[in-house]
Design an enzyme around this catalytic site. Structure first.
Site: not given
Ligand code: AR6
Length: 169
Positions: A11, A33-34, A122-124
Site C-alpha cells: 500500500i 500496514v501502520d 483487521s486481517t493481520g
Molecule cells: N501493504 C498492504 N497490505 C499489507 C502491508 C502493506 N505494506 N503490510 C501488511 N499488509 P495489519 P490490522 C496486510 O496487521 O489487522 C498494527 O500494529 C496484512 O497482511 O497491518 O488492522 C496497528 O498499529 C493484512 O492482511 O492491520 C494496529 O495495532 C492486512 O494488511 C494493528 O496492527 C492488515 O494487517 C491493526 O491490525
C-alpha cells in the site's frame, strides 16, 4: 459510480490521492500496514498524529472512525487513519469493520480525494478471517454513497487477493 479495483502489492507504493492506514486508536504507530506507512512516509505523519492526539482525539481514535493526515513522503496526498476491530469469535463486530470503509470514504469526500487505496483492514494483527473481511469490505464500499471514483484494494499476498477477487466477480 465508484470503480472497485484490486492489486496485489504494498500500500505504501500506491500513487493515489489517499491511502488508508489500518491504525490503532493511539494513532502513534504499530506493525503491519501502520508500521510500513510511518516508515516510508517519514516523521511528518507521526507529527500530524501527535497533533491530533493533542487536539480532537485526546482519548484516541475510536474503533470504526477515520481521520486524515499528510502522507509525508508517500506517493499519495493523504493518509486516512482508521481503526479496525479486533476479531472476536464471541461478538459480531462486523458493523465496526464496515464503518472503517464507509467513514474513510466520507473523509476522502471531505478531502476531495478521487482515488483511495485500502488494505484488508483487521486481517493481520487483528486476526479477522480473510474471506469474511473481504465480504464486509466489498459490501461496505458498494453500499457507500461517495464521490470517490476509484477504490483500490491493495492485497499483500495471494490468499488475500483471491478472497477479494472472489467477492468482486
Ligand atoms: N501493504 C498492504 N497490505 C499489507 C502491508 C502493506 N505494506 N503490510 C501488511 N499488509 P495489519 P490490522 C496486510 O496487521 O489487522 C498494527 O500494529 C496484512 O497482511 O497491518 O488492522 C496497528 O498499529 C493484512 O492482511 O492491520 C494496529 O495495532 C492486512 O494488511 C494493528 O496492527 C492488515 O494487517 C491493526 O491490525
Amino acid at each position: 459510480m465508484t470503480r472497485l479495483t484490486l492489486v496485489r502489492g504494498d500500500i505504501t507504493e500506491q500513487s493515489v490521492d489517499a491511502v488508508v492506514n489500518a491504525a490503532n486508536s493511539s494513532l502513534l504507530g504499530g506493525g503491519g500496514v501502520d508500521g510500513a506507512i510511518h516508515r516510508r512516509g517519514g516523521p511528518d505523519i507521526l507529527a500530524a498524529c501527535r497533533d491530533l492526539r493533542a487536539s480532537h482525539y485526546g482519548g484516541g481514535l475510536p474503533t470504526g472512525a477515520a481521520v486524515a493526515t499528510t502522507a509525508g513522503r508517500l506517493p499519495a496526498r493523504w493518509v486516512i487513519h482508521t481503526v479496525g476491530p479486533v476479531w472476536s469469535a464471541h461478538e459480531d463486530r462486523s458493523a465496526l469493520l464496515a464503518s472503517c470503509y464507509v467513514r474513510s470514504l466520507a473523509v476522502a469526500d471531505e478531502l476531495g480525494a478521487a482515488t483511495v487505496a485500502f488494505p484488508a483492514i483487521s486481517t493481520g494483527v487483528y486476526r479477522w478471517p480473510m474471506e469474511d473481511a473481504a465480504r464486509i469490505a466489498v459490501e461496505a464500499v458498494r453500499g457507500a454513497e461517495t464521490a470517490v471514483g476509484e477504490v483500490r484494494f491493495v492485497l499483500f499476498d495471494d490468499a488475500a487477493y483471491r478472497a477479494f477477487a472472489a467477492r468482486l466477480n
